[in-house]
Design a protein around this motif. Structure first.
Motif, short mmCIF file in Angstrom:
data_model
loop_
_atom_site.label_atom_id
_atom_site.label_comp_id
_atom_site.label_asym_id
_atom_site.label_seq_id
_atom_site.Cartn_x
_atom_site.Cartn_y
_atom_site.Cartn_z
N ASP A 154 61.74 12.27 44.73
CA ASP A 154 61.08 10.97 44.67
C ASP A 154 59.85 10.88 45.55
OD1 ASP A 154 62.38 10.87 47.08
OD2 ASP A 154 63.69 9.20 46.58
N SER A 257 62.45 0.55 43.22
CA SER A 257 62.59 0.94 41.82
C SER A 257 61.20 1.17 41.23
CB SER A 257 63.33 -0.14 41.03
OG SER A 257 63.49 0.25 39.68
N ASP A 273 63.69 12.84 39.65
CA ASP A 273 63.25 11.81 40.58
C ASP A 273 61.74 11.83 40.82
OD1 ASP A 273 65.77 10.82 40.84
OD2 ASP A 273 66.17 11.71 42.80
N HIS A 276 60.89 9.05 38.51
CA HIS A 276 61.51 7.74 38.70
C HIS A 276 62.19 7.67 40.06
CE1 HIS A 276 64.62 10.30 36.88
NE2 HIS A 276 63.92 10.29 35.77
N ARG A 277 62.07 6.54 40.71
CA ARG A 277 62.70 6.32 42.01
C ARG A 277 63.66 5.15 41.88
NH1 ARG A 277 58.62 5.67 46.74
NH2 ARG A 277 58.56 7.94 46.50
N GLN A 278 64.88 5.33 42.36
CA GLN A 278 65.91 4.32 42.20
C GLN A 278 66.97 4.51 43.27
OE1 GLN A 278 65.54 6.78 39.40
NE2 GLN A 278 66.62 7.97 40.95
N PRO A 280 70.31 5.67 44.30
CA PRO A 280 71.19 6.63 43.61
C PRO A 280 72.64 6.17 43.57
CG PRO A 280 70.70 7.42 45.81
CD PRO A 280 69.89 6.16 45.62
N ALA A 285 71.24 9.36 39.35
CA ALA A 285 69.92 9.98 39.47
C ALA A 285 69.94 11.44 39.03
CB ALA A 285 69.41 9.86 40.90
#
Length: 503
Positions: A154, A257, A273, A276-278, A280, A285
């Motif tokens: 990420d 997010s 990642d 996309h960043r979220q 986990p 993820a």
């Protein structure tokens, strides 16, 4: 060029992609910043679809037995995953270090080159390729390739250097996490207390702790939190003292997010990642990233070996970006349910009641497990969906649709039992020599839709086309596997087809 594809990042996603690319005949070099593989177990949950994908490549027999857990959750609310429509229902506990060893051995056995202590610092794209500059202990090195794929997490350097647009929402909540030995605390499964959320689970003498304090804002960090910070937060939330333990690793997670607007920018692509960043939550993820890699691998390999039909590589973004968005939306909803203060208690009660409805629970269980992914729309119920496991009997031996995907080819499955149909389908494959295997057999105990007798399966296990006894697979073969019968470019003195499998 030095190689066909440079993969940046030797985590599970990058290594999975490297193996997929080699199966498709691409030369692959993996650049990893770290000097040695991780010994930590941060991403330790594999979901049903990831287990299916590993099974498709014959990796589960190498992995060996792993503990499974039929219990899952949605935002901390109990969710039964045991009834998922798959041979691998539930969640499977595999430490990230073990997953990385498995995939590194597989990818390198297929011929991928893995170079450690290579810190990517510049990416220069031209019309014919990409030049990557990396710092190493011995100085600066430059490698040329046709394409670069960022699988570097990420905080992706590739995403910044390319560059990619990365819109989204900033973090509002933080979760502290660590593995610690030498503590004795009761197991807590997403336990919401007066002052926050606490999770504790002990396995093989190591306890995973996670703690969130309601209303506490995340802080900007240059490094992982220290153990004293987690000990203090755990004490405030639970009243328990874990300060006598020995921390193995720590991290701080937040609910930021973000999703790139495009998964491809010219000759640079992103997976996992890096795209996309979220938060986990629930291990989603790593599973989302593995699916990215398997979707991209065969397409990019076809591109660099000169076998890709028009728009094939663009279909990676078209298929995976919506799945990234769907997963991030699901995770945002779960983050609110899990980490929200007591103001979300009424919503949690309503969602808990809905989960008592079998149809709702089954729908969310398939979403969590990655089993509901369907690319595009089509009249036939199978097209775009993942291919179910079907046991096959060819008369000469027994196999399955899963085994037929081990070598990373497309598969044209003939269940008609008609020799004339077999001959007709073999003729259709003349347009895509060596790219699709014809499998004629009798399906046993199949759950295929009634009347389905011919199925074209992509290398990633998703169905490209399906019909009865008389359908013409030609248009689908040309769309997904190309119509140019000329062989691909020669690489390293070998044909561009799939390499010999090494075990």
């Amino acid at each position: 060029m030095d190689t066909d594809v440079i993969v940046v990042g030797a985590g599970p996603v990058g290594l999975m992609l490297a193996g997929e690319l080699r199966l498709g005949g691409a030369r692959v070099t993996v650049l990893e910043r770290l000097a040695a593989p991780t010994t930590e177990s941060r991403a330790s949950t594999l979901h049903a679809r990831t287990m299916e994908l590993f099974d498709q490549r014959g990796l589960l027999e190498v992995l060996g037995p792993v503990p499974g857990e039929p219990r899952g959750h949605f935002g901390g609310l109990a969710l039964d995953l045991g009834g998922q429509p798959t041979r691998h229902p539930g969640q499977w506990k595999v430490p990230q270090a073990r997953t990385e060893r498995l995939l590194a051995d597989w990818a390198s056995g297929l011929g991928a080159r893995i170079r450690r202590e290579h810190d990517v610092r510049d990416i220069d794209e031209s019309g014919s390729g990409v030049l990557v500059t990396a710092g190493t202990p011995d100085g600066t090195v430059r490698l040329s390739a046709g394409y670069v794929v960022g699988c570097d997490g990420d905080d992706s350097a590739v995403r910044v250097l390319a560059p990619f647009e990365f819109p989204g929402s900033p973090p509002t909540r933080e979760l502290l996490r660590c593995d610690v030995s030498g503590v004795d605390v009761p197991d807590r499964r997403f336990e919401r207390l007066d002052r926050g959320l606490a999770v504790a689970a002990t396995r093989d003498g190591v306890t995973r702790l996670m703690v969130h304090e309601f209303g506490r804002r995340p802080v900007t960090r240059a490094s992982a939190p220290d153990f004293a910070e987690l000990v203090a937060a755990w004490k405030r939330v639970t009243g328990e003292d874990v300060g006598g333990g020995t921390p193995l690793w720590l991290s701080a997670l937040d609910d930021e997010s973000r999703l790139v607007t495009q998964y491809r920018n010219g000759r640079v692509l992103l997976a996992g990642d890096a795209a996309h960043r979220q938060l986990p939550v629930g291990g989603q993820a790593i599973n989302l990233g593995i699916q990215d890699a398997v979707n991209l691998g065969w397409k990019l390999a076809a591109q660099v070996t000169g076998r890709a039909p028009p728009t094939l590589l663009d279909s990676y973004h078209d298929e995976r970006h919506p799945e990234g968005r769907r997963t991030l939306d699901s995770i945002e909803a779960q983050a609110s349910l899990l980490l929200g203060d007591h103001g979300v208690d009424a919503v949690r009660d309503v969602v808990a009641q809905l989960l008592e409805l079998p149809a709702v629970a089954a729908r969310l269980a398939e979403r969590i497990g990655g089993l509901d992914v369907r690319y595009g729309t089509a009249e036939h119920a199978l097209v775009g969906a993942r291919m179910p496991h079907v046991d096959l009997d060819s008369g000469a031996g027994r196999s399955s649709t899963t085994v037929s995907l081990h070598d990373g080819h497309g598969v044209l499955l003939d269940l008609s039992g008609d020799p004339a149909r077999h001959t007709e389908l073999a003729g259709a494959l003349g347009e895509v020599p060596g790219r699709v295997a014809l499998v004629s057999a009798r399906g046993e105990g199949t759950a295929l839709p009634p009347g389905t007798r011919t199925v074209l399966v992509r290398p990633d296990g998703h169905v490209a086309w399906a019909a009865g006894r008389d359908g013409d697979p030609g248009p689908a073969l040309r769309r997904w596997f190309g119509s140019d019968a000329a062989p691909g470019r020669q690489a390293d003195g070998e044909h561009a087809g799939a390499p010999e499998r090494h075990r």
